[in-house]
Design a protein around this motif. Structure first.
Motif, mmCIF file in Angstrom:
data_model
loop_
_atom_site.group_PDB
_atom_site.id
_atom_site.type_symbol
_atom_site.label_atom_id
_atom_site.label_comp_id
_atom_site.label_asym_id
_atom_site.label_seq_id
_atom_site.Cartn_x
_atom_site.Cartn_y
_atom_site.Cartn_z
ATOM 1 N N LYS A 98 0.829 -1.205 0.000
ATOM 2 C CA LYS A 98 0.000 0.000 0.000
ATOM 3 C C LYS A 98 0.865 1.257 0.000
ATOM 4 N N ARG A 99 2.017 1.185 0.647
ATOM 5 C CA ARG A 99 2.915 2.349 0.645
ATOM 6 C C ARG A 99 3.572 2.521 -0.720
ATOM 7 N N ILE A 100 3.909 1.401 -1.361
ATOM 8 C CA ILE A 100 4.487 1.493 -2.704
ATOM 9 C C ILE A 100 3.441 2.030 -3.684
ATOM 10 N N ALA A 101 2.196 1.583 -3.531
ATOM 11 C CA ALA A 101 1.120 2.015 -4.433
ATOM 12 C C ALA A 101 0.909 3.521 -4.388
ATOM 13 N N ALA A 102 1.287 4.132 -3.282
ATOM 14 C CA ALA A 102 1.147 5.583 -3.161
ATOM 15 C C ALA A 102 2.189 6.322 -3.996
ATOM 16 N N HIS A 103 3.117 5.560 -4.609
ATOM 17 C CA HIS A 103 4.138 6.132 -5.493
ATOM 18 C C HIS A 103 3.931 5.554 -6.896
ATOM 19 N N PRO A 104 2.880 5.975 -7.603
ATOM 20 C CA PRO A 104 2.578 5.368 -8.911
ATOM 21 C C PRO A 104 3.711 5.504 -9.916
ATOM 22 N N ALA A 105 4.559 6.523 -9.751
ATOM 23 C CA ALA A 105 5.670 6.701 -10.690
ATOM 24 C C ALA A 105 6.601 5.499 -10.674
ATOM 25 N N LEU A 106 6.734 4.850 -9.523
ATOM 26 C CA LEU A 106 7.634 3.701 -9.415
ATOM 27 C C LEU A 106 7.090 2.522 -10.218
ATOM 28 N N VAL A 107 5.831 2.178 -9.980
ATOM 29 C CA VAL A 107 5.220 1.058 -10.695
ATOM 30 C C VAL A 107 5.146 1.362 -12.190
ATOM 31 N N ASN A 108 4.778 2.583 -12.535
ATOM 32 C CA ASN A 108 4.654 2.947 -13.949
ATOM 33 C C ASN A 108 6.004 2.960 -14.658
ATOM 34 N N ASN A 109 7.066 3.265 -13.915
ATOM 35 C CA ASN A 109 8.397 3.239 -14.509
ATOM 36 C C ASN A 109 8.793 1.812 -14.876
ATOM 37 N N VAL A 110 8.431 0.851 -14.024
ATOM 38 C CA VAL A 110 8.696 -0.559 -14.331
ATOM 39 C C VAL A 110 7.934 -0.964 -15.591
ATOM 40 N N ILE A 111 6.677 -0.546 -15.697
ATOM 41 C CA ILE A 111 5.870 -0.864 -16.876
ATOM 42 C C ILE A 111 6.480 -0.240 -18.127
ATOM 43 N N GLU A 112 6.917 1.007 -18.011
ATOM 44 C CA GLU A 112 7.517 1.708 -19.151
ATOM 45 C C GLU A 112 8.755 0.972 -19.650
ATOM 46 N N LYS A 113 9.561 0.481 -18.735
ATOM 47 C CA LYS A 113 10.771 -0.243 -19.131
ATOM 48 C C LYS A 113 10.424 -1.578 -19.782
ATOM 49 N N LEU A 114 9.443 -2.278 -19.246
ATOM 50 C CA LEU A 114 9.030 -3.551 -19.835
ATOM 51 C C LEU A 114 8.473 -3.367 -21.244
ATOM 52 N N LEU A 115 7.892 -2.209 -21.510
ATOM 53 C CA LEU A 115 7.323 -1.934 -22.828
ATOM 54 C C LEU A 115 8.391 -1.683 -23.893
ATOM 55 N N ALA A 116 9.604 -1.351 -23.475
ATOM 56 C CA ALA A 116 10.672 -1.064 -24.439
ATOM 57 C C ALA A 116 10.954 -2.299 -25.297
ATOM 58 N N PRO A 117 11.078 -2.140 -26.618
ATOM 59 C CA PRO A 117 11.281 -3.289 -27.515
ATOM 60 C C PRO A 117 12.522 -4.119 -27.189
ATOM 61 N N ASP A 118 13.570 -3.455 -26.674
ATOM 62 C CA ASP A 118 14.832 -4.168 -26.435
ATOM 63 C C ASP A 118 15.069 -4.466 -24.958
ATOM 64 N N PHE A 119 14.012 -4.399 -24.139
ATOM 65 C CA PHE A 119 14.200 -4.567 -22.698
ATOM 66 C C PHE A 119 14.868 -5.900 -22.357
ATOM 67 N N VAL A 120 14.352 -6.996 -22.890
ATOM 68 C CA VAL A 120 14.877 -8.319 -22.541
ATOM 69 C C VAL A 120 16.321 -8.473 -23.001
ATOM 70 N N ASP A 121 16.611 -8.086 -24.240
ATOM 71 C CA ASP A 121 17.975 -8.223 -24.754
ATOM 72 C C ASP A 121 18.962 -7.396 -23.937
ATOM 73 N N LYS A 122 18.563 -6.177 -23.603
ATOM 74 C CA LYS A 122 19.447 -5.312 -22.821
ATOM 75 C C LYS A 122 19.631 -5.854 -21.407
ATOM 76 N N MET A 123 18.559 -6.373 -20.832
ATOM 77 C CA MET A 123 18.652 -6.900 -19.475
ATOM 78 C C MET A 123 19.540 -8.141 -19.437
ATOM 79 N N LYS A 124 19.497 -8.936 -20.497
ATOM 80 C CA LYS A 124 20.365 -10.115 -20.563
ATOM 81 C C LYS A 124 21.833 -9.714 -20.535
ATOM 82 N N GLY A 125 22.139 -8.576 -21.144
ATOM 83 C CA GLY A 125 23.526 -8.146 -21.244
ATOM 84 C C GLY A 125 24.051 -7.403 -20.033
ATOM 85 N N ALA A 126 23.191 -7.120 -19.062
ATOM 86 C CA ALA A 126 23.630 -6.376 -17.878
ATOM 87 C C ALA A 126 24.518 -7.257 -17.001
#
Length: 282
Positions: A98-126
């Motif tokens: 509930k405390r995290i939910a009060a910071h929608p920018a955090l959850v939405n930032n995760v969604i934004e990154k997952l939406l990136a076309p190269d997210f998986v490939d880039k994450m594999k290379g980290a």
């Protein structure tokens, strides 16, 4: 004053230094010094959660900040920072969700990154360096943790003020990930993808959501690791931090010699940032 030692050999210094001073380090988040008596991973996780939960607001503030390492796709922290790693561990607690939910920018930032076309490939290379007591995490473990974090948070989407406007676009990607990683040894990817599809398209029934949230309530445990009492109805939150819970005053007093050093840290404003002794709680 020297940092206090905790029952399993961890120190507040170790946790605080890793989680607050260097929250951008890639996982695993904490290099925990263990005593000669090795503990089960579940017990280690419980202790890490107990300590890290006191820094919840600091982790949230960091993850929603303009820290450059969180916004540079060439760096591992962009994909899975220590803050997200700890928040994923902590959001098994419904109060934390509930405390995290009060910071929608955090959850939405995760969604934004997952939406990136190269997210998986880039994450594999980290790069994923390990610690002296923890092996380096794998891509699939990190990826599963990101999806698990999002799925858990969407159980509380009714409390997220501004959901991401493009969240529906995740569904085709989730279907692909569900199929691609079905045979992976990390079952979290496929399982979380399936849950997320239902959560986003609305096919997950209210009964299922209520049941999963109830399971979180039942997973709450007493702050004394050796205590077997669990469940929201049998535990009372600390009057100071409102996060750590206890089965009764006896265990709260027993844990106070450790808890007093971390109670309220990062959870409230400076004027209210003083620990409340068990004898003073109502």
């Amino acid at each position: 004053m020297a940092p206090p030692r905790f029952p399993n050999g961890m120190s507040l210094y170790t946790i605080g230094f890793a989680a607050l001073r260097y929250p951008a380090l890639p996982p695993p988040p904490v290099d925990v010094p263990l005593t000669n008596q090795m503990q089960e991973p579940e017990e280690q996780n419980h202790m890490i959660a107990q300590i890290a939960s006191q820094y919840l607001e600091s982790l949230l503030s960091y993850q929603t900040s303009n820290e450059p390492t969180l916004h540079d796709p060439s760096l591992p922290q962009y994909y899975f920072s220590t803050a997200i790693c700890l928040l994923n561990l902590l959001n098994t607690n419904p109060d934390v969700c509930k405390r995290i939910a009060a910071h929608p920018a955090l959850v939405n930032n995760v969604i934004e990154k997952l939406l990136a076309p190269d997210f998986v490939d880039k994450m594999k290379g980290a790069p994923r360096p390990g610690g002296a007591h923890f092996p380096a995490a794998t891509f699939e473990e990190d990826f599963g943790s990101v999806l698990q974090f999002l799925s858990t948070m969407l159980l509380y989407k009714d409390q997220i003020p501004l959901p991401h406007p493009r969240i529906q676009e995740l569904i085709p990607k989730l279907r692909t990930w569900k199929q691609t990683y079905r045979s992976s040894s990390v079952k979290t990817i496929s399982n979380a993808s399936e849950r997320l599809i239902q959560q986003i398209d609305g096919s997950m029934s209210p009964t299922m959501v209520a049941m999963m949230r109830s399971m979180q309530d039942e997973s709450l445990v007493c702050g004394v690791a050796s205590c077997g009492v669990q469940g929201r109805t049998d535990l009372t939150p600390c009057g100071g931090c409102k996060i750590q819970r206890y089965c009764g005053s006896e265990h709260q007093r027993a844990d106070w010699k450790y808890h007093k050093h971390i109670c309220n840290k990062g959870l409230q404003g400076p004027a209210e940032n003083s620990p409340v002794a068990p004898e003073e709680t109502s």
